[in-house]
Design a protein around this motif. Structure first.
Motif, PDB file in Angstrom:
ATOM      1  N   THR A 208      -5.013 -28.986 -25.784  1.00  0.00           N
ATOM      2  CA  THR A 208      -6.070 -29.425 -24.885  1.00  0.00           C
ATOM      3  C   THR A 208      -6.204 -28.477 -23.701  1.00  0.00           C
ATOM      4  N   HIS A 209      -5.071 -27.968 -23.243  1.00  0.00           N
ATOM      5  CA  HIS A 209      -5.092 -27.081 -22.080  1.00  0.00           C
ATOM      6  C   HIS A 209      -5.773 -25.742 -22.378  1.00  0.00           C
ATOM      7  N   LYS A 210      -5.901 -25.374 -23.648  1.00  0.00           N
ATOM      8  CA  LYS A 210      -6.504 -24.084 -23.989  1.00  0.00           C
ATOM      9  C   LYS A 210      -8.028 -24.106 -23.910  1.00  0.00           C
ATOM     10  N   SER A 211      -8.643 -25.247 -24.070  1.00  0.00           N
ATOM     11  CA  SER A 211     -10.112 -25.263 -24.074  1.00  0.00           C
ATOM     12  C   SER A 211     -10.713 -26.413 -23.286  1.00  0.00           C
ATOM     13  N   MET A 212      -9.877 -27.227 -22.641  1.00  0.00           N
ATOM     14  CA  MET A 212     -10.379 -28.336 -21.837  1.00  0.00           C
ATOM     15  C   MET A 212      -9.617 -28.382 -20.515  1.00  0.00           C
ATOM     16  N   SER A 213     -10.010 -29.286 -19.629  1.00  0.00           N
ATOM     17  CA  SER A 213      -9.471 -29.293 -18.265  1.00  0.00           C
ATOM     18  C   SER A 213      -8.166 -30.080 -18.176  1.00  0.00           C
ATOM     19  N   ALA A 214      -7.140 -29.555 -18.827  1.00  0.00           N
ATOM     20  CA  ALA A 214      -5.810 -30.172 -18.776  1.00  0.00           C
ATOM     21  C   ALA A 214      -4.809 -29.146 -18.286  1.00  0.00           C
ATOM     22  N   PHE A 215      -3.723 -29.638 -17.695  1.00  0.00           N
ATOM     23  CA  PHE A 215      -2.673 -28.728 -17.251  1.00  0.00           C
ATOM     24  C   PHE A 215      -1.997 -28.059 -18.442  1.00  0.00           C
ATOM     25  N   ARG A 216      -1.378 -26.921 -18.170  1.00  0.00           N
ATOM     26  CA  ARG A 216      -0.697 -26.145 -19.196  1.00  0.00           C
ATOM     27  C   ARG A 216       0.326 -27.006 -19.924  1.00  0.00           C
ATOM     28  N   GLN A 217       0.391 -26.844 -21.230  1.00  0.00           N
ATOM     29  CA  GLN A 217       1.241 -27.580 -22.165  1.00  0.00           C
ATOM     30  C   GLN A 217       0.681 -28.946 -22.552  1.00  0.00           C
ATOM     31  N   GLY A 218      -0.492 -29.304 -22.043  1.00  0.00           N
ATOM     32  CA  GLY A 218      -1.118 -30.554 -22.470  1.00  0.00           C
ATOM     33  C   GLY A 218      -1.658 -30.415 -23.890  1.00  0.00           C
ATOM     34  N   SER A 219      -1.256 -31.322 -24.778  1.00  0.00           N
ATOM     35  CA  SER A 219      -1.612 -31.224 -26.196  1.00  0.00           C
ATOM     36  C   SER A 219      -1.927 -32.605 -26.742  1.00  0.00           C
ATOM     37  N   MET A 220      -2.598 -32.622 -27.892  1.00  0.00           N
ATOM     38  CA  MET A 220      -2.940 -33.873 -28.560  1.00  0.00           C
ATOM     39  C   MET A 220      -2.664 -33.759 -30.047  1.00  0.00           C
ATOM     40  N   MET A 221      -2.218 -34.851 -30.637  1.00  0.00           N
ATOM     41  CA  MET A 221      -2.065 -34.959 -32.088  1.00  0.00           C
ATOM     42  C   MET A 221      -3.039 -36.029 -32.575  1.00  0.00           C
ATOM     43  N   LEU A 222      -3.992 -35.631 -33.396  1.00  0.00           N
ATOM     44  CA  LEU A 222      -5.020 -36.533 -33.902  1.00  0.00           C
ATOM     45  C   LEU A 222      -4.739 -36.840 -35.355  1.00  0.00           C
ATOM     46  N   VAL A 223      -4.899 -38.102 -35.719  1.00  0.00           N
ATOM     47  CA  VAL A 223      -4.509 -38.562 -37.056  1.00  0.00           C
ATOM     48  C   VAL A 223      -5.653 -39.294 -37.728  1.00  0.00           C
TER      49      VAL A 223
END
Length: 919
Positions: A576-591
């Motif tokens: 998420t942090h790579k292309s949206m407005s989240a702090f570094r290391q913010g990630s999501m797992m979608l299922v």
């Protein structure tokens, strides 16, 4: 890139119409100012004619926005017709400036045009917003109605009267009267957040837009003649939901609304109203819909927590800032970061802060909102980056002995995940782009051949996962729907892990969404449940024979999955942090997993294993906020960033000086023709229309993400690393990824036209410097540049493929499938007595390549660039890999130390060792 005026004004040539709209308003402002300064009647007439032409351009699609609105536009038209340049210029300046700054969302006065023009009062009144606009977020509501345009002003005024001082949000209304105008408004107006469909409107637009149908056909299928009477409203609702799934859709009808509300046709609708009842309920429903998306459960509670007087007796001295602000030595920490970030720190999970490991409150609600926004069935938040998210998913869905068909060039976290889980990677190769020292993506034919090889060896039942990176670092996008359908036809219960670390934004762009994992999962799920597909499958299956994996033609045969057996099992990770407005290391797992009930326990264990018991609260909150932003303005942001990238591409490649030394690689250069059946060569006119581009994204095996620009710098004499440093040191331009002769320019939602101008200025300055040096130093300088460019652009090393695992780590060394046990090889290296080192330049390497014994890697070796492992534990090292390493001129190679050499497993340790399935 300068284009003829008639081409600029064609709607169908535009990607993001909102950007073109702002350009038109700025052009009109300049023309109006010139008219106002005309010092002769002749000049005045000519300049007024130009203003009239530009005003006509503006008015073509201005009905799609609430601001400036019918009254303000009428005032401008009136001033233009009565030849009042000062008034016209004042009004145009106000509108142009407000659109550029966004002040119309915050200042009531911007909506005013009250003035005396030759004794005539202009009847333009500010909206009654019930309080200062700046206090409340602004949005627009599209009303699609069969009523006459003359009634729209009264309708809008009635809505204004329903506004209340305590409304949390404020909105303005855009009225249209047809299917086509509604579709157009949804495509161009990013401020739209809700649509009200009043049953009874027609299909065709009354506006004179010759290329309207071509523009709409990017995302809407023309169906004027195919829609049954009375079904136009629900058909539009379905089309709008596919285009912008975040929009709240409401229906007003007098045709048995209670029956419609229970039908499948109403699935995209948030609510159905009887159109003559309860206008205030509609108003409240609209606000409530925005509230659902605006709410950030975790962030909202964290703000409340920071405002409470709390005594902290837990293990976090920094909480509340009491160890910082009174300090003589780190007081500047508090001054730099401020109070909120320290007041919002805690190691407690009480007070509504919730536990990331066992969410039951605000984090659970935040995850549910993420799943809704990203089109998933479930979502999990990650605070250790997508490196950890990948390991969690791999460990959750794989057990020892499972086979994973995986791109050898995927991120190293996947490889480490196989070590941890004991899964056996079956490495498949992406197509090479040797001239740029990078790989593309793995052809579908290669993936299917791997499945057939396993079928032939009797191990297809052990193939658990297809693991691919989408899109790649360099922008290669798979066609996930096609990949999954053709693979599921061979094995219907396959799990797909799509690493979309760089692609999280894609959900909110209708252009990119077709290439996403969750978009494909949704499309295939609906397809396989439909009666039409069952009929298609039964007709196809009646003429089919069982798959013969040894038949050379089997790999090219297009088969269909059995709807009674197929399972949609898709996992997507995104940084998420790579292309949206989240702090570094913010990630999501979608299922999206039809069988998640079988995986939920292992997934929970894997999540526990890799997630800190002290996750960063600010990271969690930023993920919550990133979702809010994308769900409310992701459409406009992603379309704008894509438009900016295309403009950059054209500006660089079309510049007469810059293009001599720098250029952006085109889809034609980045994707071989065999994977680009559409024949698309580049983005935008004159290369291809956007209708053709969208069609190519639906049909081609691979497409190139236009927001990722491979900027070739080798012709200017710069290697990627050198150029990256130069841009940072001289021009304050930061670049992430490089190759031997290129850098990657990545546009995202934070980029502006000023950023683009900064890059263009830097490239122009460097190009001028090269020209001046060549002119000053003569033939010697030209020869030196040519030699340097040749070494970077022509004399490039071949890219090595994965060879094979050593037979000590393969159960069947003669099998066509190349899966191997990487885990035991990895842990062998923990015992130094098992390993040896051989220097890269030594003669011993050449001797062993020729005469043996085989050299087997003891660890991962990953050069940056290109950033993929050229050796993995247990892999036999071949001559092409050694040649590649010897030609590398990069400084950073993970897993390799030049002073020691290559780390190998000793032949004596491997001798006689046999792999077993329980390793």
């Amino acid at each position: 890139m300068n284009r003829p005026k008639e081409e600029q004004n064609r709607l169908s040539t535009v990607l993001a119409a909102s950007s073109a709209r702002n350009d038109h308003w700025r052009q009109l402002h300049a023309a109006a100012a010139s008219w106002a300064l005309a010092d002769s009647d002749e000049k005045g007439r000519a300049r007024r004619t130009e203003c009239a032409r530009l005003m006509a351009d503006v008015l073509r699609i201005e009905h799609c926005w609430a601001y400036p609105g019918r009254r303000l536009l009428g005032a401008m038209t009136d001033a233009l017709e009565h030849q009042e340049p000062a008034t016209f210029t004042r009004l145009v300046q106000r509108v142009s400036g407000a659109l550029l700054s966004g002040d119309f969302r915050r200042d009531e006065q911007i909506w005013e045009a009250a003035a005396e023009v030759e004794g005539r009062a202009l009847d333009v009144l500010p909206p009654d917003l019930g309080g200062p606009m700046a206090r409340r977020p602004y949005f627009e509501v599209l009303v699609v109605t069969p009523s006459a345009p003359a009634e729209w002003t009264r309708s809008r005024d009635e809505i204004v009267r329903m506004r209340r001082v305590d409304d949390a949000f404020q909105y303005e209304v855009v009225h249209v009267g047809s299917f086509e105008d509604a579709a157009l408004a949804a495509m161009v107006n990013g401020d739209l957040q809700a649509v009200v469909l009043i049953d009874g409107f027609g299909y065709a637009s009354p506006h004179a837009l010759p290329d309207l149908k071509e523009f709409l056909s990017r995302f809407f299928t023309p169906e004027e003649d195919s829609v049954k009477p009375g079904a136009l409203s629900t058909r539009l609702a379905d089309a709008l939901h596919k285009l912008r799934p975040e929009l709240d859709l409401y229906m007003l009808t007098d045709r048995s609304p209670e029956l419609l509300a229970g039908s499948d046709e109403a699935a995209p609708l948030r609510r159905v109203f009887h159109h003559i009842e309860e206008p205030m309920e509609l108003h409240l429903a609209i606000l409530d819909g925005i509230k659902d998306r605006y709410e950030t459960p975790y962030f909202d509670n964290l703000k409340k927590y920071a405002q409470r007087p709390i005594g902290t007796f837990h293990a976090l001295p920094i909480a509340r800032g009491k160890s910082v602000f009174p300090s003589n030595w780190i007081r500047d920490m508090g001054q730099f970061y401020g109070t909120n970030i320290l007041f919002a720190e805690s190691s407690a999970t009480t007070g509504g802060l919730d536990s990331l490991l066992e969410p039951t409150g605000t984090i659970k609600r935040a995850q549910e909102a993420v799943a809704r926004a990203f089109g998933a069935k479930r979502a999990y938040l990650g605070t250790n980056g997508t490196s950890t998210s990948n390991k969690i998913v791999v460990q959750a869905v794989c057990k020892p002995g499972d086979i994973v068909i995986v791109d050898r060039n995927c991120h190293k976290s996947h490889h480490y995940g196989f070590v941890l889980s004991g899964a056996q990677p079956y490495y498949v190769e992406a197509f090479p782009l040797t001239e740029y020292s990078m790989y593309g993506a793995v052809p579908l034919r290669t993936i299917k051949q791997a499945l057939l090889n396993c079928m032939a060896e009797g191990t297809l039942d052990r193939v658990k996962v297809i693991d691919m990176t989408n899109c790649t670092f360099d922008g290669h996008m798979y066609n996930p729907r096609r990949v999954m359908e053709e693979c599921l036809a061979i094995k219907p219960d396959l799990i797909f892990l799509w690493d979309e670390a760089w692609f999280g934004f894609a959900r909110f762009s209708p252009l990119h969404r077709r290439r996403t994992a969750m978009g494909a999962a949704d499309a295939l799920s609906r397809r396989y449940r439909s009666a039409a597909y069952r009929k298609e499958y039964e007709a196809w299956a009646a003429a089919q024979k069982p798959i013969d994996p040894k038949d050379p033609g089997a790999v090219d045969a297009k088969r269909l999955p059995d709807p009674d057996k197929v399972r949609i099992r898709v996992y997507q990770t995104n940084s998420t942090h790579k292309s949206m407005s989240a702090f570094r290391q913010g990630s999501m797992m979608l299922v999206w997993d039809d069988d998640f009930h079988h995986v939920e326990g292992p997934f929970e264990e894997a999540f526990f294993a890799h997630t800190s018991t002290s996750p960063n609260l600010q990271l969690i909150a930023s993920l919550d906020l990133a979702r809010r932003q994308m769900e409310l303005e992701g459409y406009s942001l992603t379309m704008r960033m894509t438009d900016l990238a295309v403009r950059l591409r054209h500006a660089i490649n079309g510049h007469p000086l810059i293009s001599k030394y720098f250029r952006v690689a085109s889809p034609e250069e980045m994707i071989p023709a065999e994977f680009r059946s559409s024949g698309i060569k580049d983005y935008g006119e004159p290369h291809a229309s956007w209708v053709e581009i969208v069609r190519s994204w639906d049909e081609d095996e691979f497409a190139l993400d236009p927001t990722r620009l491979t900027l070739i710098c080798g012709a200017a004499g710069f290697d990627g690393t050198q150029f990256k440093g130069l841009l940072a040191e001289r021009f304050d331009i930061q670049i992430n990824k490089t190759s031997r002769n290129s850098v990657l320019v990545q546009t995202n939602i934070n980029n502006t036209h000023s950023d683009a101008a900064l890059l263009i200025k830097a490239l122009a300055d460097l190009s001028r410097e090269i020209e001046e040096r060549l002119a000053q130093d003569g033939p010697r300088a030209r020869d030196a540049l040519a030699a340097r460019a040749k070494s970077l652009m022509t004399d490039v090393p071949d890219l090595p493929n994965f060879s094979c695992f050593h037979e000590a780590f393969r159960e069947n060394s003669k099998a066509a499938s190349n899966e191997g046990h990487m885990r035991p090889a990895f842990f062998m290296a923990y015992d130094e007595s098992n390993c040896e080192f051989v220097r890269l330049a030594s003669e011993e390497i050449d001797k062993r390549l020729k005469d043996g014994p085989e050299m087997v890697s003891a660890n991962f070796v990953i050069p940056y660039p290109p950033g993929f492992p050229i050796m993995v534990p247990g892999q036999v090292i071949t001559e092409d890999t050694i040649t590649f390493m010897r030609k590398l001129d990069v400084k950073e190679i993970h897993g390799y130390h030049a002073a020691q050499g290559l780390k190998l497993i000793k032949p004596s340790v491997l001798a006689g060792r046999k792999a077993t399935s329980d390793q």
